[in-house]
Design a protein around this motif. Structure first.
Motif, mmCIF file in Angstrom:
data_model
loop_
_atom_site.group_PDB
_atom_site.id
_atom_site.type_symbol
_atom_site.label_atom_id
_atom_site.label_comp_id
_atom_site.label_asym_id
_atom_site.label_seq_id
_atom_site.Cartn_x
_atom_site.Cartn_y
_atom_site.Cartn_z
ATOM 1 N N GLY A 177 -12.154 0.325 9.162
ATOM 2 C CA GLY A 177 -13.452 -0.154 9.649
ATOM 3 C C GLY A 177 -13.883 -1.498 9.102
ATOM 4 N N PHE A 178 -13.020 -2.160 8.332
ATOM 5 C CA PHE A 178 -13.380 -3.460 7.750
ATOM 6 C C PHE A 178 -13.299 -4.554 8.807
ATOM 7 N N ARG A 179 -14.344 -5.371 8.882
ATOM 8 C CA ARG A 179 -14.352 -6.517 9.788
ATOM 9 C C ARG A 179 -14.587 -7.765 8.939
ATOM 10 N N PRO A 180 -13.559 -8.586 8.758
ATOM 11 C CA PRO A 180 -13.724 -9.783 7.936
ATOM 12 C C PRO A 180 -14.842 -10.679 8.479
ATOM 13 N N ALA A 181 -15.629 -11.216 7.564
ATOM 14 C CA ALA A 181 -16.675 -12.162 7.939
ATOM 15 C C ALA A 181 -16.062 -13.547 8.092
ATOM 16 N N VAL A 182 -16.691 -14.365 8.919
ATOM 17 C CA VAL A 182 -16.242 -15.747 9.070
ATOM 18 C C VAL A 182 -16.295 -16.424 7.706
ATOM 19 N N GLY A 183 -15.184 -17.032 7.305
ATOM 20 C CA GLY A 183 -15.077 -17.670 5.999
ATOM 21 C C GLY A 183 -14.307 -16.864 4.986
ATOM 22 N N GLY A 207 -10.597 -5.333 2.653
ATOM 23 C CA GLY A 207 -11.478 -5.964 1.679
ATOM 24 C C GLY A 207 -10.973 -7.354 1.369
ATOM 25 N N THR A 208 -11.720 -8.078 0.557
ATOM 26 C CA THR A 208 -11.411 -9.486 0.330
ATOM 27 C C THR A 208 -10.556 -9.742 -0.913
ATOM 28 N N THR A 209 -10.256 -8.714 -1.698
ATOM 29 C CA THR A 209 -9.397 -8.887 -2.871
ATOM 30 C C THR A 209 -8.101 -8.115 -2.656
ATOM 31 N N PRO A 210 -6.980 -8.620 -3.185
ATOM 32 C CA PRO A 210 -5.720 -7.906 -2.991
ATOM 33 C C PRO A 210 -5.687 -6.598 -3.771
ATOM 34 N N GLY A 211 -5.053 -5.589 -3.179
ATOM 35 C CA GLY A 211 -4.893 -4.326 -3.874
ATOM 36 C C GLY A 211 -5.650 -3.185 -3.243
ATOM 37 N N THR A 212 -5.874 -2.151 -4.032
ATOM 38 C CA THR A 212 -6.565 -0.953 -3.563
ATOM 39 C C THR A 212 -7.948 -1.285 -3.030
ATOM 40 N N ASN A 213 -8.261 -0.742 -1.866
ATOM 41 C CA ASN A 213 -9.543 -0.984 -1.191
ATOM 42 C C ASN A 213 -9.760 -2.456 -0.859
ATOM 43 N N GLY A 214 -8.695 -3.230 -0.879
ATOM 44 C CA GLY A 214 -8.781 -4.643 -0.536
ATOM 45 C C GLY A 214 -7.822 -4.975 0.586
ATOM 46 N N HIS A 215 -6.886 -5.881 0.328
ATOM 47 C CA HIS A 215 -5.934 -6.238 1.375
ATOM 48 C C HIS A 215 -4.520 -6.249 0.814
ATOM 49 N N GLY A 273 0.819 -1.205 0.000
ATOM 50 C CA GLY A 273 0.000 0.000 0.000
ATOM 51 C C GLY A 273 0.847 1.246 0.000
ATOM 52 N N THR A 274 0.201 2.360 -0.294
ATOM 53 C CA THR A 274 0.898 3.637 -0.387
ATOM 54 C C THR A 274 0.127 4.696 0.384
ATOM 55 N N PHE A 275 0.576 5.951 0.297
ATOM 56 C CA PHE A 275 -0.041 6.997 1.103
ATOM 57 C C PHE A 275 -1.482 7.263 0.684
ATOM 58 N N THR A 276 -1.766 7.218 -0.599
ATOM 59 C CA THR A 276 -3.122 7.492 -1.073
ATOM 60 C C THR A 276 -3.996 6.247 -1.088
ATOM 61 N N SER A 277 -3.400 5.082 -1.048
ATOM 62 C CA SER A 277 -4.144 3.819 -1.004
ATOM 63 C C SER A 277 -3.455 2.915 0.004
ATOM 64 N N PRO A 278 -3.926 2.915 1.248
ATOM 65 C CA PRO A 278 -3.198 2.221 2.316
ATOM 66 C C PRO A 278 -3.034 0.724 2.121
ATOM 67 N N THR A 279 -3.853 0.088 1.271
ATOM 68 C CA THR A 279 -3.650 -1.324 0.982
ATOM 69 C C THR A 279 -3.246 -1.484 -0.480
ATOM 70 N N GLY A 280 -2.503 -2.550 -0.773
ATOM 71 C CA GLY A 280 -2.060 -2.741 -2.142
ATOM 72 C C GLY A 280 -1.262 -4.011 -2.304
ATOM 73 N N LEU A 302 3.690 -12.383 12.130
ATOM 74 C CA LEU A 302 2.613 -11.996 11.226
ATOM 75 C C LEU A 302 1.564 -11.235 12.018
ATOM 76 N N ALA A 303 1.130 -10.091 11.473
ATOM 77 C CA ALA A 303 0.118 -9.279 12.147
ATOM 78 C C ALA A 303 -0.938 -8.836 11.140
ATOM 79 N N PRO A 304 -2.050 -9.586 11.012
ATOM 80 C CA PRO A 304 -3.163 -9.087 10.192
ATOM 81 C C PRO A 304 -3.819 -7.899 10.886
ATOM 82 N N ILE A 305 -4.080 -6.831 10.131
ATOM 83 C CA ILE A 305 -4.600 -5.603 10.730
ATOM 84 C C ILE A 305 -5.866 -5.179 9.997
ATOM 85 N N PRO A 306 -7.042 -5.374 10.584
ATOM 86 C CA PRO A 306 -8.258 -4.825 9.957
ATOM 87 C C PRO A 306 -8.116 -3.319 9.771
ATOM 88 N N TRP A 307 -8.530 -2.840 8.596
ATOM 89 C CA TRP A 307 -8.234 -1.447 8.219
ATOM 90 C C TRP A 307 -9.503 -0.751 7.763
#
Length: 627
Positions: free
Chosen positions: A286-292, A255-263, A226-233, A279-284
């Motif tokens: 306000g995203f809360r992964p659903a079970v599965g 989010g559930t897909t890799p990249g911008t607005n994802g993970h 990720g970068t400054f304008t898109s924290p995930t990538g 390893l540290a997964p960090i919900p970002w």
């Protein structure tokens, strides 16, 4: 002697010492070549040091001096400067004290030097040629490079941030010693070393980006994407990724897909060596992964396997994550050799880590813990503690399994389910009430007590071993393990029997909330009954009248009330998630006259179940914090 002096005068070259020129902006235009724009008056000359004050006029200015004039240094004291015009050379770097500034003119390095930005300072160099020289980026601010070229080394020091957005024919190595460094450029020949033992001045520290780099060696510190304008990538690594045991992969999930607005994803060509890094997964965001939900966090090219594992995470391990989440890791995921994590259920009083509350008791006769694993198999028994202890079960080590624990005379005694070792910590007074909860969001329960004598909460947070104290409550209040705002952090909460009142201090916005719901004789049974991630207010009021509710529940989501007739006088409420659907189930423990006890479970998905387990002298573990 005179001859020697004459010879020295001949062979020692003359050194040009420049002047210090300070921008006044007092001229009729904004050109560097205008004499009145400088103090002392006169256009700057080669080897001068240029100073730009914070309050000077004409901060958008133009360099019309000779093409590629070599200046010694540029110091910007503040303001919002934009530098345009002819390209320049520098021999002693750039120093920005404050403000936001842009160098639209091209800059070429003549020798190794440092570009620094102070706290609150940001500088962007649109075009930078470093040649074979070493560039050091330093300070607590932000230094951004729009387009870089050359083969020299880039070193990042200081707690601030640096970035390379684009490149042309750049192949120099990059070393991160502190702060944040982001690469969005395509520089596959630039090898990266992360050697950053400190956390820096930003929310996350380490190496990241959405570009392509060469090999990456994480000696200590963090890597992300990720970068400054898109924290995930997605960060592409072209020649292998190696961690040491002091390295960390901080993987942000929005989010559930890799990249911008994802993970975040590390897309690696070459070998992947983990070496027990963390390893540290960090919900970002306000995203809360659903079970599965599943995430490919490292994409490994070809068919070569991942070498090693993350710390304490062998294949198929379930581990606790932040914000009251849990994940299962696989090193043979994706197309067969990728690292994936999958969100799994997390339940209270889950001793086997399968995401379901287990039927479990603590004997008040002999201090024996008995657990009937919901995953199957025989009951497990452990003698631990004294019959007079307060039991304090929780997941203290972050492996998604409840640890056996007791609180005695101001000391905590815990058996780690991860290591099977016993630890003891003095924290509290004998009269305190234990209320462990994850107050710092690291996936581990923190030691915490409520002190009735002064209505104060005391916490020893596992993240950084930080102590915290706050007055909230009064003598006679019943402290609650709660997360009423759903931010994944424990909130201060009490039930006040006098008046049947609930009082909350929410961590998300530091706000106070209170309302009545219950009677003085009710037992508070707060839990997440609808699975929205927020603790719901509830009380247990046992009655033998089947026409009246025993459980009274007020859902946090919409403050919807409902009741359920489930129990009789003498029953003990044992609320938990017995079917692993993420919703707390109504349940009671009923001792009988034959020396046994029966659990009656009203599961929200799996329906009714009854289990004969325990004795009249046993305390059901899911009622550990119910008086």
């Amino acid at each position: 002697m005179r001859l020697i002096v004459i010879l020295l005068a001949v062979i020692v070259p003359s050194v040009a010492f420049g002047a210090t020129k300070t921008w006044t902006g007092a001229g009729g235009d904004a050109n560097w070549g205008t004499s009145a724009n400088w103090m002392p008056a006169g256009a700057p000359a080669a080897n001068d040091d240029l100073v730009f004050p914070a309050a000077a006029p004409q901060q958008s200015n133009n360099n019309n001096t000779l093409f590629l004039t070599t200046y010694r240094s540029i110091a910007v004291e503040g303001g919002a400067y934009t530098f345009a015009g002819n390209p320049i050379r520098l021999t002693n770097g750039v120093n920005v004290a404050a403000g936001t500034h842009t160098f639209n003119l091209a800059v070429t390095l003549s020798g190794a030097q440092t570009f620094a930005a102070g706290s609150g300072g940001t500088v962007t160099l649109v075009i930078l040629s470093i040649g074979s020289n070493t560039l050091t980026i330093d300070g607590a601010g932000i230094v951004g490079i729009g387009l870089i070229s050359g083969s020299g080394t880039v070193i990042k020091n200081g707690v601030g941030a640096g970035a390379i957005i684009a490149a042309t024919s750049f192949s120099g190595p990059i070393t991160l010693n502190n702060g944040i460094f982001v690469v969005d450029a395509n520089i596959p020949s630039s090898n990266v070393t992360v050697n950053s033992p400190t956390t820096g001045g930003f929310a996350l520290s380490g190496f990241g980006g959405t570009g392509t780099v060469g090999s990456v060696n994480v000696i200590q510190g963090a890597i992300s994407a990720g970068t400054f304008t898109s924290p995930t990538g997605v960060l592409n690594i072209s020649n292998g990724l190696t961690f040491t045991a002091n390295g960390l992969y901080a993987c942000k999930l929005s989010g559930t897909t890799p990249g911008t607005n994802g993970h975040d994803q590390l897309n690696v060509t070459g070998a992947v060596n983990l070496n027990n890094a963390q390893l540290a997964p960090i919900p970002w965001a306000g995203f809360r992964p659903a079970v599965g939900d599943s995430f490919v966090i490292v994409r490994n090219d070809g068919s070569d396997p991942i070498n090693g594992t993350f710390l304490n995470l062998p294949n198929d391990t379930i581990f606790a994550g932040p914000l009251n989440s849990a994940f299962k890791i696989s090193y043979v995921g994706g197309d067969g050799n990728d690292i994936t994590i999958q969100r799994v259920a997390r339940a209270p009083y889950d001793f086997d880590g399968d995401g379901k509350t287990d039927v479990a008791t603590f004997s008040l006769a002999n201090a024996r813990w008995d657990v009937l694993p919901s995953s199957g198999g025989s009951a497990m028994s452990t003698f631990f503690g004294l019959t007079t202890d307060s039991i304090a079960p929780a997941d203290y080590d972050g492996d998604n399994r409840t640890d056996i624990a007791i609180f005695r005379d101001g000391a905590w005694w815990i058996i780690s389910s991860r290591t099977s070792t016993v630890t003891s910590t003095a924290f509290g007074l004998a009269s305190d009430k234990p209320v462990p909860n994850d107050f710092d969001g690291d996936g581990r329960a923190d030691l915490a007590v409520f002190r009735p004598s002064n209505g104060t909460w005391y916490q020893l947070r596992s993240l950084g071993n930080q102590a915290f104290a706050q007055q909230f409550g009064a003598n006679g209040d019943i402290p609650q393990m709660a997360d009423v705002d759903g931010d994944g952090l424990g909130d201060l909460a009490v039930y006040r029997p006098t008046g049947g009142e609930w009082h909350f201090y929410r961590s998300s916005d530091n706000s106070y909330l209170a309302f009545p719901f219950g009677l003085p004789t009710d037992k508070p049974v707060m839990a997440d009954y609808d699975g929205d991630g927020k603790s719901d207010v509830a009380v247990f009021r046992a009655t033998n009248d089947s026409n009246l509710p025993d459980f009274y529940i007020l859902l946090t989501n919409g403050y919807v009330y409902y009741g359920s007739s489930w129990g009789i006088v003498g029953d003990v409420p044992t609320v938990g998630d017995y079917d692993g659907d993420g919703k707390s189930d109504i349940a009671i423990y009923r001792p009988d006259g034959s020396g046994t006890a029966t659990w009656y479970l009203l599961r929200s998905t799996a329906g009714f179940a009854s289990v004969n387990f325990g004795t009249p002298s046993s305390k059901p573990v899911p009622s550990a914090y119910i008086p």
